[in-house]
Design an enzyme around this catalytic site. Structure first.
Site, short mmCIF file in Angstrom:
data_model
loop_
_atom_site.label_atom_id
_atom_site.label_comp_id
_atom_site.label_asym_id
_atom_site.label_seq_id
_atom_site.Cartn_x
_atom_site.Cartn_y
_atom_site.Cartn_z
N SER A 23 -23.10 -10.75 10.40
CA SER A 23 -22.25 -9.57 10.22
C SER A 23 -22.19 -8.73 11.48
O SER A 23 -21.49 -7.72 11.52
CB SER A 23 -22.74 -8.72 9.04
N ASN A 110 -31.87 -4.09 2.71
CA ASN A 110 -31.00 -3.67 1.61
C ASN A 110 -30.87 -2.16 1.51
O ASN A 110 -29.77 -1.62 1.36
CB ASN A 110 -31.50 -4.25 0.28
N THR A 155 16.66 15.03 -7.61
CA THR A 155 15.95 14.22 -8.61
C THR A 155 16.78 12.94 -8.72
O THR A 155 18.01 12.98 -8.55
CB THR A 155 15.87 14.90 -10.00
N HIS A 156 16.14 11.82 -8.93
CA HIS A 156 16.82 10.51 -8.92
C HIS A 156 17.54 10.26 -7.60
O HIS A 156 18.54 9.53 -7.56
CB HIS A 156 17.83 10.38 -10.07
N SER A 278 16.47 -0.43 19.98
CA SER A 278 16.72 -1.82 19.62
C SER A 278 16.97 -2.61 20.90
O SER A 278 17.56 -2.11 21.85
CB SER A 278 17.94 -1.90 18.71
N LYS A 284 20.89 2.40 18.93
CA LYS A 284 19.88 2.60 17.89
C LYS A 284 18.72 3.48 18.32
O LYS A 284 18.23 3.39 19.43
CB LYS A 284 19.30 1.24 17.43
N GLU A 291 8.15 4.21 9.43
CA GLU A 291 8.20 2.92 8.72
C GLU A 291 6.84 2.23 8.73
O GLU A 291 6.42 1.63 7.73
CB GLU A 291 9.26 2.01 9.34
N1 ARG Z 1 -25.50 -7.69 6.66
C1 ARG Z 1 -25.98 -7.31 5.39
C2 ARG Z 1 -24.93 -6.51 4.65
O1 ARG Z 1 -24.03 -6.07 5.26
C3 ARG Z 1 -27.22 -6.54 5.54
C4 ARG Z 1 -28.17 -6.62 4.40
C5 ARG Z 1 -28.81 -7.93 4.41
N2 ARG Z 1 -29.77 -8.07 3.36
C6 ARG Z 1 -30.20 -9.26 2.95
N3 ARG Z 1 -31.06 -9.28 2.01
N4 ARG Z 1 -29.77 -10.38 3.48
O2 ARG Z 1 -25.00 -6.31 3.47
#
Ligand code: ARG
Length: 467
Positions: A23, A110, A155-156, A278, A284, A291
């Site tokens: 990650s 965690n 409205t509408h 454009s 344009k 948008e």
């Molecule tokens: N990269 C993990 C996440 O974004 C971090 C936590 C990882 N925990 C684990 N038990 N592998 O959630």
């Protein structure tokens, strides 16, 4: 770079599985929050005597150095680490040796990632609020300047009754005010600290969770249930939902600006700096910014739906699915910030064609209800008045004129009750200024609204998060 968990493995992760699992490529942006959380954790461990005072100081100094070096571009976050937590810990140990290895005592990735995301989200909530403040300031300037600019209210998408441009802009000011209130609510609910929840079941160390919570600025203290703490992403879902609502408001606003900027309406002209041309049609001038804001709304809704779907089947407590909370959420946060910035720039430089707006209100029979009300005030039942004016409208449509252009005789052909007073009663000025119920566009009521908005912006400035 070595994993944090290599001990029980005999084989390295398959290279492509490793890439799939990592990650770091997207959670590197959490480095400041990760380090802030680790410093608080180390200080608490030392205060509790779980690590020595000297180790605590070494860790804090080492982490602050890493933070500074990343901030200043001297240290690059290498993509070889599995995630930002592994990177910071490895870099710390490289710099200070053994004390670095003690940082993770009584902690799991965690609760660490739960904290990092919460801290990061709280920071971005404040940023969104400040950007909304800037937009409201730009709108208030228009509101103050355009209290006498008459235009048709629709409205509408059919011309309905006359309003003022200030009143129309006020509607958006109110939407963004509710958006900001929502952000405050979410922030308040995200005001407790998950750090110290461990992997899922707390720890056997005598941690001072209230101390880390307070060091990290959580007024609500430590969270109550460790299993919930590591698996809660409600605050992020709430934020994504608030961002989706903001985008819905910006998208409606964009849609109106696009319509008003069209060749048919010409109520507004978007400044050159916020328009594009454009490649083939030299004449344009396109409202691309509006948008794109309208278009990017789908992308932000998508991130909300994506996280809701990711979370819906996850058993307690932490599961790796939750790593999927990041990429799209970051994208949504960045997208909304960009949209708010560009939209505010566009609205700060847009010009309004007051004459075209007023003529449009005149030509669209927006005063027909007022003509009926005029008859009602002279004793005609509303339903009869409605049909008399309906016939007058037909007559006008036939001649391609406005109600105000009818002669008194023409009025009288439909009802003898009409007199000269009708012209004043249906002038745009009268129509708007007599609308004096709370929330209506009449001048006095608009003045009250403007006073309220000014006071609100004073109290809820971009630097003032809390009331
Ligand atoms: N990269 C993990 C996440 O974004 C971090 C936590 C990882 N925990 C684990 N038990 N592998 O959630």
């Amino acid at each position: 770079m070595a994993n944090l968990w290599g001990g029980r493995f005999t084989e390295a992760t398959d290279a492509s599985a490793y890439r799939f699992n990592q990650s770091i490529s997207f959670d590197k942006r959490l480095y400041a929050e990760d380090i802030e959380g680790s410093i608080a954790h180390a200080k608490m461990l030392a205060a509790r005597g779980i690590i020595s005072e000297a180790d605590g100081n070494e860790i804090t100094k080492g982490l602050s150095g890493i933070r500074q070096d990343i901030d200043q571009g001297k240290l690059e976050i290498s993509d070889e680490a599995e995630d930002i937590h592994s990177f910071v810990e490895a870099e710390l140990t490289k710099r200070i040796g053994d004390p670095g290895k003690k940082l993770h005592t009584g902690r799991s990735r965690n609760d660490q990632v739960a904290l990092d995301m919460k801290l990061y989200t709280r920071r971005r909530i404040k940023e969104t609020d400040a950007l909304l403040y800037d937009l409201q300031k730009a709108l208030l300037k228009i509101i103050e300047e355009e209290c006498d600019t008459y235009m048709p209210g629709f409205t509408h998408l059919q011309k309905a009754q006359p309003v003022t441009l200030a009143h129309h802009m006020g509607a958006y000011f109110e939407m963004f005010l509710r958006d900001r209130d929502r952000l405050h609510d979410i922030y308040d609910r995200a005001d407790s600290c998950p750090l110290g929840s461990g992997a899922l079941a707390g720890t056997t160390y005598d941690l001072d969770r209230e101390m880390t919570a307070s060091l990290l600025g959580f007024e609500g203290g430590a969270t109550r249930n460790s299993m919930d703490s590591v698996s809660d992403r409600d605050y992020l879902i709430e934020y994504l939902s608030a961002l989706s609502i903001i985008m819905m408001h910006l998208s409606r606003f964009s849609e109106e600006i696009i319509i008003w900027n069209s060749n048919e309406y010409r109520f507004v002209e978007i400044d050159d700096r916020y328009s594009t041309g454009s490649s083939i049609m030299p004449q344009k001038k396109n409202p691309d910014i509006a948008e794109l804001v309208r278009g990017k709304t789908g992308r932000v809704y998508g991130s909300l739906l994506s996280l809701l779907t990711t979370m819906k089947g996850i058993p307690l407590a932490y599961d790796k699915d939750m790593q999927e909370d990041k990429e799209q959420a970051f994208d949504a946060m960045d997208t909304v910030s960009d949209c708010l910035r560009e939209f505010t720039g566009m609205m700060s430089s847009i010009s309004f064609d007051r004459k075209i707006m007023e003529d449009s209100a005149k030509k669209g029979f927006t005063n027909a209800t007022d003509a009926a009300d005029y008859l009602v005030k002279k004793g005609v039942p509303f339903r009869d008045a409605h049909s008399i004016v309906g016939r007058l409208v037909l007559k006008c449509l036939d001649k391609n004129i406005a109600l105000d252009d009818l002669t008194l005789d023409e009025f009288k052909e439909e009802s003898e009750i009409f007199d000269e007073g009708i012209y004043d009663a249906i002038s745009l000025k009268t129509c708007v200024e007599r609308r004096l119920t709370k929330g209506a566009p009449g001048k006095e009521k608009m003045a009250e609204a403007v006073a309220y908005y000014k006071d609100y912006l004073d109290k809820r400035g971009d630097k003032k998060w809390k009331d």
